[in-house]
Design a protein around this motif. Structure first.
Motif, mmCIF file in Angstrom:
data_model
loop_
_atom_site.group_PDB
_atom_site.id
_atom_site.type_symbol
_atom_site.label_atom_id
_atom_site.label_comp_id
_atom_site.label_asym_id
_atom_site.label_seq_id
_atom_site.Cartn_x
_atom_site.Cartn_y
_atom_site.Cartn_z
ATOM 1 N N HIS A 76 -13.710 9.990 -15.486
ATOM 2 C CA HIS A 76 -12.602 10.637 -16.174
ATOM 3 C C HIS A 76 -11.475 10.767 -15.150
ATOM 4 O O HIS A 76 -11.627 11.433 -14.140
ATOM 5 C CB HIS A 76 -13.036 12.008 -16.694
ATOM 6 N N LEU A 77 -10.384 10.081 -15.443
ATOM 7 C CA LEU A 77 -9.290 9.983 -14.483
ATOM 8 C C LEU A 77 -8.063 10.695 -15.053
ATOM 9 O O LEU A 77 -7.763 10.548 -16.237
ATOM 10 C CB LEU A 77 -8.988 8.495 -14.237
ATOM 11 N N ARG B 242 8.452 19.603 -18.095
ATOM 12 C CA ARG B 242 7.462 20.156 -17.164
ATOM 13 C C ARG B 242 6.560 19.074 -16.590
ATOM 14 O O ARG B 242 5.860 19.290 -15.599
ATOM 15 C CB ARG B 242 6.589 21.204 -17.853
ATOM 16 N N GLY B 243 6.493 17.952 -17.251
ATOM 17 C CA GLY B 243 5.631 16.892 -16.735
ATOM 18 C C GLY B 243 4.636 16.405 -17.774
ATOM 19 O O GLY B 243 4.545 16.957 -18.874
ATOM 20 N N ALA B 244 3.936 15.367 -17.416
ATOM 21 C CA ALA B 244 2.957 14.775 -18.316
ATOM 22 C C ALA B 244 1.682 14.490 -17.552
ATOM 23 O O ALA B 244 1.706 14.288 -16.338
ATOM 24 C CB ALA B 244 3.503 13.466 -18.897
ATOM 25 N N SER B 245 0.546 14.539 -18.268
ATOM 26 C CA SER B 245 -0.687 14.077 -17.634
ATOM 27 C C SER B 245 -1.368 13.082 -18.552
ATOM 28 O O SER B 245 -1.408 13.262 -19.768
ATOM 29 C CB SER B 245 -1.612 15.245 -17.295
ATOM 30 N N PHE B 246 -1.848 12.030 -17.920
ATOM 31 C CA PHE B 246 -2.534 10.968 -18.643
ATOM 32 C C PHE B 246 -4.013 11.012 -18.301
ATOM 33 O O PHE B 246 -4.383 10.994 -17.131
ATOM 34 C CB PHE B 246 -1.929 9.603 -18.283
ATOM 35 N N HIS B 247 -4.825 11.129 -19.351
ATOM 36 C CA HIS B 247 -6.273 11.211 -19.170
ATOM 37 C C HIS B 247 -6.888 9.880 -19.595
ATOM 38 O O HIS B 247 -6.665 9.426 -20.707
ATOM 39 C CB HIS B 247 -6.857 12.329 -20.034
ATOM 40 N N VAL B 248 -7.630 9.311 -18.692
ATOM 41 C CA VAL B 248 -8.261 8.016 -18.983
ATOM 42 C C VAL B 248 -9.769 8.166 -18.853
ATOM 43 O O VAL B 248 -10.262 8.665 -17.840
ATOM 44 C CB VAL B 248 -7.789 6.915 -18.011
ATOM 45 N N GLU B 249 -10.479 7.781 -19.904
ATOM 46 C CA GLU B 249 -11.938 7.728 -19.838
ATOM 47 C C GLU B 249 -12.324 6.277 -19.620
ATOM 48 O O GLU B 249 -12.020 5.427 -20.448
ATOM 49 C CB GLU B 249 -12.568 8.194 -21.164
#
Lengths: 403, 143
Positions: A314-315, A374-381
């Protein structure tokens, strides 16, 4: 070949249908039943058998079974009777075809037993005939359907393969044939710009717009080609040091933008089993995305973190850029969908589509969370791909990234 | 780069725009050369077969998508002919198909270069090709 040579039964022999209960049992049976002489003639038949063959009992009794059998099954009939007569088994089961009065074929599950008298001499056969025509017809239809379906699948697969080849040819054509005129536009614009003293300020600006546009279009073509390539690239699974790839991608971005201040913090030791080249491209796309949408910040700030979950990684790639409105989160990964104008750093609108494609090829998923400004986060499985058989298991020490 | 001997380059390019841009780029890169341009694979092989050993170009710049004989076929023919077997051939194309790259090396190309869209970067590419192949590289049999 043995003929049907069962000893003749004495004509005066008492048949069991003298027994009333036995007669009733046969008459009321739901399936066809018959008493058959050792010569192969119907001695008695029940109503169910009459219905099955479409004939009265008067038409059947005294006639040879042969007369109502499908001609192709006669050798089978003979073999079965010979086997019974020879005492090889007390009863036989077989599937045979008979002919209805109107000529249509009836498929029958036949069970015949040889009855013997007290001295062991064969007396007659008791046969049960179950009509399985409907069942067999349905089974054949199903088999035909299956074969037809397999044929259809083969045809469709061939069509898809053909479509994929055409798509590849198209991508190749895009690469070669669209880039060539683009190079001419850019090249001759540069030549024209050499004589820019003949132009006023506005003319020079327009020339620079033409150049900018052709270079952007070149980048777009490259992105489209990369997307097409990732979809069909042959996967080469190996243990991959994802942290190393993230550092590498970040270094390349920094090289391309030496004036930009950037802080990319990568958690060490992130590991996956996947295609190194594709995973590198995934990190490049995610980092470039973070980079682009941090254009208005003093510095690019990105964290790359993750953890092993089951058989996968999980990245998370988290930036402090301009973020996005979650209402549009579904659009992020669609090609050419942009949530921001190019003045806010937007690229070709293909990068995140490429990222999603790479995650999909690793049987994984990608999703994004964002807060405007505020920003973004990308979740990669990423699920571990199966390693080639000759590779050592993943848990054997730290052999990561050696390839 | 100070060698005063003129170098011959054979450019196999069917697109006149590309041929002209390559010519300009060589001029801008300041390479001392004679550029011969042919528009298809048949002409390319005809040109090479018409050269004596001393007249052979120092370098062939080969596009892949060409009319009649394509670049791959031209390369095969060059490698099959003892007279041109060792000729340096640089594939200079717009394609970056991994399969093209592999095929072309398999056929004996010396180098594979993708032409960038940005002209100024192209001039830089040409400058480096000239520096490497016409000044630094020592070709066989010409020493």
């Amino acid at each position: 070949m043995s003929r049907w040579t069962i000893p003749l039964m004495p004509a005066q022999h008492a048949y069991p249908h003298d027994d009333a209960r036995f007669r009733l049992a046969i008459a009321s049976a739901g399936i066809g039943m018959a008493i058959v002489s050792l010569q192969g003639r119907f001695v008695d038949v029940n109503p169910a058998l009459c219905r099955m063959l479409g004939r009265d009992s008067e038409e059947l009794v005294g006639r040879l079974l042969h007369d109502f059998s499908h001609p192709d099954d006669l050798p089978l009939t003979e073999r079965l009777c010979a086997s019974l007569a020879a005492g090889e088994s007390p009863s036989i089961e077989a599937e045979k075809r008979y002919l209805h009065r109107d000529g249509h074929v009836i498929e029958v599950q036949l069970t015949s037993a040889l009855m013997r008298d007290a001295d062991g001499a064969p007396q007659y056969l008791i046969s049960q005939l179950r009509d399985v025509t409907a069942q067999r017809t349905a089974e054949r239809a199903l088999r035909d359907l299956n074969e037809h379906l397999e044929q259809r699948v083969r045809e469709r697969t061939a069509e898809l393969e053909e479509a994929r080849r055409r798509m590849e040819a198209f991508a190749y054509g895009v690469s070669h044939d669209l880039r060539a005129p683009l190079r001419a536009i850019d090249g001759f614009t540069v030549q024209l710009a050499r004589q820019a003293e003949a132009l006023d300020e506005q003319g020079r600006e327009q020339l620079s717009r033409i150049r900018g546009a052709s270079v952007r279009m070149g980048g777009l073509l490259d992105s489209l080609l990369e997307l097409a390539r990732i979809g069909r690239a042959e996967l080469r699974p190996a243990r991959v040091d994802v942290s190393l790839l993230a550092d590498w991608a970040a270094a390349e971005l920094q090289d391309a933008h030496p004036d930009r201040r950037a802080v990319v913090r990568v958690q060490p030791g992130l590991e996956a089993v996947g295609d190194e080249r594709l995973l590198k491209a995934l990190l490049t796309q995610l980092l470039r995305n973070a980079w682009q949408f941090s254009a208005s910040r003093d510095a690019v700030e990105v964290d790359v973190e993750g953890e092993r979950r089951g058989h996968g990684l999980h990245l998370v790639v988290r930036d402090r850029g301009i973020g996005f409105d979650m209402a549009y989160a579904g659009k992020l990964f669609e090609p050419f969908q942009r949530l921001h104008g190019s003045d806010q750093g937007a690229g070709h609108g293909i990068g995140l589509t490429i990222a999603r494609q790479i995650a999909a090829r690793h049987r994984g998923r990608i999703h994004a969370e964002g807060v405007p400004d505020r920003g973004a986060s990308f979740h990669v499985e990423l699920l571990d791909l199966p390693l080639p058989a000759d590779d050592t298991p993943a848990h054997e020490g730290r052999g990561w990234g050696a390839a | 780069m100070s060698a005063k001997m003129a170098k011959d380059i054979l450019l196999v390019e069917d697109n006149p725009d590309d041929a002209e841009l390559t010519r300009i780029a060589f001029a801008e890169a300041g390479i001392d050369f004679r550029l011969h341009v042919v528009g298809d694979g048949v002409q390319a092989l005809g040109y090479l077969r018409g050269c004596s050993t001393s007249e052979l170009p120092s370098l062939v710049l080969l596009d892949l998508n060409l009319p009649k004989l394509n670049g791959r076929e031209v390369l095969e023919a060059i490698r099959a002919d003892p007279a041109t077997r060792h000729l340096p051939v640089v594939v200079l194309t717009t394609s970056a198909e991994p399969s093209d790259v592999d095929t072309v090396y398999e056929l004996g190309a010396n180098s594979y270069i993708r032409k960038p869209v940005d002209f100024e970067r192209f001039v830089e590419v040409v400058r480096q090709i000239g520096l490497y192949w016409l000044a630094l590289n020592q070709p066989p049999g010409k020493a």
